[in-house]
Structures are given as structure tokens and as C-alpha cells.
Design a protein around this motif. Structure first.
Motif, PDB file in Angstrom:
ATOM      1  N   ALA A 104       0.589  -1.285  -0.083  1.00 10.78           N
ATOM      2  CA  ALA A 104       0.044  -0.095  -0.372  1.00 10.78           C
ATOM      3  C   ALA A 104       1.324   1.246  -0.095  1.00 10.78           C
ATOM      4  O   ALA A 104       1.040   1.957  -0.779  1.00 10.78           O
ATOM      5  CB  ALA A 104      -1.101   0.278   1.371  1.00 10.78           C
ATOM      6  N   VAL A 105       2.007   1.369   1.006  1.00  7.47           N
ATOM      7  CA  VAL A 105       2.761   2.096   0.956  1.00  7.47           C
ATOM      8  C   VAL A 105       3.741   2.412  -0.135  1.00  7.47           C
ATOM      9  O   VAL A 105       3.697   3.825  -1.110  1.00  7.47           O
ATOM     10  CB  VAL A 105       3.776   2.320   1.915  1.00  7.47           C
ATOM     11  N   ARG A 106       3.596   1.226  -1.437  1.00  9.47           N
ATOM     12  CA  ARG A 106       4.548   1.446  -2.483  1.00  9.47           C
ATOM     13  C   ARG A 106       3.891   2.701  -3.618  1.00  9.47           C
ATOM     14  O   ARG A 106       3.993   2.747  -4.032  1.00  9.47           O
ATOM     15  CB  ARG A 106       4.795   0.549  -2.452  1.00  9.47           C
ATOM     16  N   SER A 131       5.438  -3.258  13.391  1.00  8.71           N
ATOM     17  CA  SER A 131       5.438  -2.918  12.264  1.00  8.71           C
ATOM     18  C   SER A 131       5.751  -1.883  11.382  1.00  8.71           C
ATOM     19  O   SER A 131       5.868  -2.128  10.634  1.00  8.71           O
ATOM     20  CB  SER A 131       3.833  -3.350  12.999  1.00  8.71           C
ATOM     21  N   SER A 132       4.999  -0.969  11.783  1.00 12.09           N
ATOM     22  CA  SER A 132       5.582   0.365  11.823  1.00 12.09           C
ATOM     23  C   SER A 132       6.181   0.500  10.884  1.00 12.09           C
ATOM     24  O   SER A 132       7.354   1.143   9.691  1.00 12.09           O
ATOM     25  CB  SER A 132       4.228   1.708  11.449  1.00 12.09           C
ATOM     26  N   VAL A 133       7.752   0.605  11.820  1.00 14.69           N
ATOM     27  CA  VAL A 133       9.322   1.084  11.660  1.00 14.69           C
ATOM     28  C   VAL A 133       9.635   0.046  10.005  1.00 14.69           C
ATOM     29  O   VAL A 133      10.111   0.424   9.405  1.00 14.69           O
ATOM     30  CB  VAL A 133       9.939   0.906  13.185  1.00 14.69           C
ATOM     31  N   ARG A 134       8.852  -1.760  10.874  1.00 12.00           N
ATOM     32  CA  ARG A 134       8.971  -2.771   9.984  1.00 12.00           C
ATOM     33  C   ARG A 134       8.841  -1.693   8.191  1.00 12.00           C
ATOM     34  O   ARG A 134       9.783  -2.067   6.979  1.00 12.00           O
ATOM     35  CB  ARG A 134       9.428  -3.771  10.003  1.00 12.00           C
ATOM     36  N   VAL A 135       8.066  -1.432   8.183  1.00  7.27           N
ATOM     37  CA  VAL A 135       6.921  -1.243   7.357  1.00  7.27           C
ATOM     38  C   VAL A 135       8.394  -0.131   6.634  1.00  7.27           C
ATOM     39  O   VAL A 135       8.217  -0.154   4.720  1.00  7.27           O
ATOM     40  CB  VAL A 135       6.206  -0.604   7.389  1.00  7.27           C
ATOM     41  N   ALA A 136       8.647   0.752   6.893  1.00  7.52           N
ATOM     42  CA  ALA A 136       9.506   1.968   6.930  1.00  7.52           C
ATOM     43  C   ALA A 136      10.105   1.803   5.378  1.00  7.52           C
ATOM     44  O   ALA A 136      10.755   1.827   5.134  1.00  7.52           O
ATOM     45  CB  ALA A 136       9.715   2.724   7.522  1.00  7.52           C
ATOM     46  N   GLY A 140      11.614   0.981   1.789  1.00 12.48           N
ATOM     47  CA  GLY A 140      12.837   1.662   1.120  1.00 12.48           C
ATOM     48  C   GLY A 140      13.137   3.504   1.442  1.00 12.48           C
ATOM     49  O   GLY A 140      13.448   4.171   1.122  1.00 12.48           O
ATOM     50  N   PHE A 141      12.185   3.624   2.433  1.00  4.97           N
ATOM     51  CA  PHE A 141      12.592   5.020   3.853  1.00  4.97           C
ATOM     52  C   PHE A 141      13.753   4.878   4.233  1.00  4.97           C
ATOM     53  O   PHE A 141      14.329   3.617   4.686  1.00  4.97           O
ATOM     54  CB  PHE A 141      11.561   5.156   4.394  1.00  4.97           C
ATOM     55  N   VAL A 142      13.823   5.843   4.133  1.00  7.80           N
ATOM     56  CA  VAL A 142      15.370   6.375   5.139  1.00  7.80           C
ATOM     57  C   VAL A 142      15.350   6.575   6.218  1.00  7.80           C
ATOM     58  O   VAL A 142      14.321   8.214   6.670  1.00  7.80           O
ATOM     59  CB  VAL A 142      16.273   6.912   4.637  1.00  7.80           C
ATOM     60  N   VAL A 166      11.737   9.026   5.456  1.00  4.38           N
ATOM     61  CA  VAL A 166      12.023   9.702   4.515  1.00  4.38           C
ATOM     62  C   VAL A 166      12.214   9.025   2.478  1.00  4.38           C
ATOM     63  O   VAL A 166      12.692   8.203   3.309  1.00  4.38           O
ATOM     64  CB  VAL A 166      11.837  11.238   4.300  1.00  4.38           C
ATOM     65  N   HIS A 167      11.182   8.908   1.976  1.00  8.78           N
ATOM     66  CA  HIS A 167      11.424   8.744   0.863  1.00  8.78           C
ATOM     67  C   HIS A 167      11.111   9.327  -0.182  1.00  8.78           C
ATOM     68  O   HIS A 167      10.681  10.167  -0.804  1.00  8.78           O
ATOM     69  CB  HIS A 167      10.469   7.238   0.326  1.00  8.78           C
TER      70      HIS A 167
END
Length: 169
Positions: A104-106, A131-136, A140-142, A166-167
Motif C-alpha cells: 500500500a505504501v509503495r 510493525s510500522s518501523v519495519r514497513v518504512a 526503502g524509506f530512510v 522519508v523517501h
């Protein structure tokens, strides 16, 4: 398994509310939705879509079934730089652990890039929300830094420490 995004409608209100659980309330909404409040929220998102400004939200569907929610908000300023657009998301309990949030984020980043919304997508997350840290990170978010939120509060009223990822779009 096919994950898609689509505009939310009044027909989604019941499934959306049924997908809220204590994790959704803790990390995203702060309270459970009711038919009236969710309908008003979906109408506001639709109005923003027609106007081409403000927060836009989408239903996240897994094989055609509503499995969550994702939005972007270019008006969030807390912890962000000019040009950043905040992404928020939630996945219904039955669909968790299947890569739904990451996809969904992608898809949201792809949408934002296509429509030239912001220069960076941002995910602001409580560091305890593993869970959200892992999603970020998997998306590919930095990691940029941790900051004390000026808007988000703990249940006891103290400010939340947020982690910013951020990405580039």
C-alpha cells in the motif's frame, strides 16, 4: 494475492470500522470510528479529491476485499520539511503479516509521484510501533531522526516521540 488502492465510499464504512482494533486505535486513530464520523471522514476525503488539495485517503484492497486504509497529507507540518507529504496507513487484523502495508505504501508513493504530490513521502512513526518501523524500512524509506511531536500526544497528555522516515519521490 493482489493489492490495490481505490477511493473509499459509503459502502466501505461498515467494513472499515469493523477492521479497527486496539492497534489501529493506539497507533493511528486515537478512537474507534462510528458510522457517522467515518462517513463524514470519507466525504471530506472525496471533497479533497475533487478539489485536488489536502489529505487523500484510499481503501487498501486485498483480492478485492477492503483490508485497510492509506492516506497522504501534504498539510502535515509536524516534524516535516516543506515538500514532504505524510503517509499514514492501517491494515485490518485479518490481512496483517502478508505484506499489505508495504505494498500500500509503495502504491501510494507511485500515486504521489505520478500526480506530483510533494518531493518526499514521509512516514512519522512512534518508535514503539515496531510493525510500522519495519514497513518504512522494508519500503526503502530512510531514517532521518527522532523528534518530539508538537501535535501527537500519549494517553497521559505527554508529547509523543516520533521517528521520521522519508523517501524521495
Amino acid at each position: 494475492m493482489r493489492i490495490t488502492l481505490r477511493a473509499l465510499t459509503h459502502e466501505d464504512v461498515e467494513a472499515h470500522n469493523a477492521g479497527e482494533d486496539e492497534r489501529t486505535v493506539r497507533w493511528l486513530t486515537g478512537g474507534y470510528g462510528a458510522v457517522e464520523s467515518t462517513t463524514v471522514h470519507f466525504d471530506r476525503l472525496a471533497d479533497n479529491a475533487r478539489a485536488g488539495c489536502g489529505k487523500r485517503g484510499f481503501g487498501v484492497c486485498l483480492d478485492g476485499r477492503l483490508a485497510g486504509y492509506v492516506d497522504y497529507d501534504p498539510d502535515v507540518g509536524d516534524g516535516l520539511e516543506t515538500g514532504d507529504a505524510n503517509i499514514s496507513y492501517a491494515v485490518h487484523p485479518w490481512a496483517r503479516g502478508r505484506g499489505v502495508a508495504g505494498e500500500a505504501v509503495r502504491l501510494m508513493c507511485e500515486y504521489m509521484r505520478k500526480h506530483r504530490i510533494g518531493t518526499r513521502a514521509a512516514i512519522r512513526v512512534d518508535p514503539d510501533n515496531y510493525s510500522s518501523v519495519r514497513v518504512a524500512e522494508k519500503s526503502g524509506f530512510v531514517y532521518v531522526h527522532d523528534f518530539t511531536s508538537s501535535t501527537d500526544k500519549q494517553p497521559d497528555g505527554t508529547p509523543v516521540t516520533m521517528r521520521l522516515y522519508v523517501h524521495d519521490l
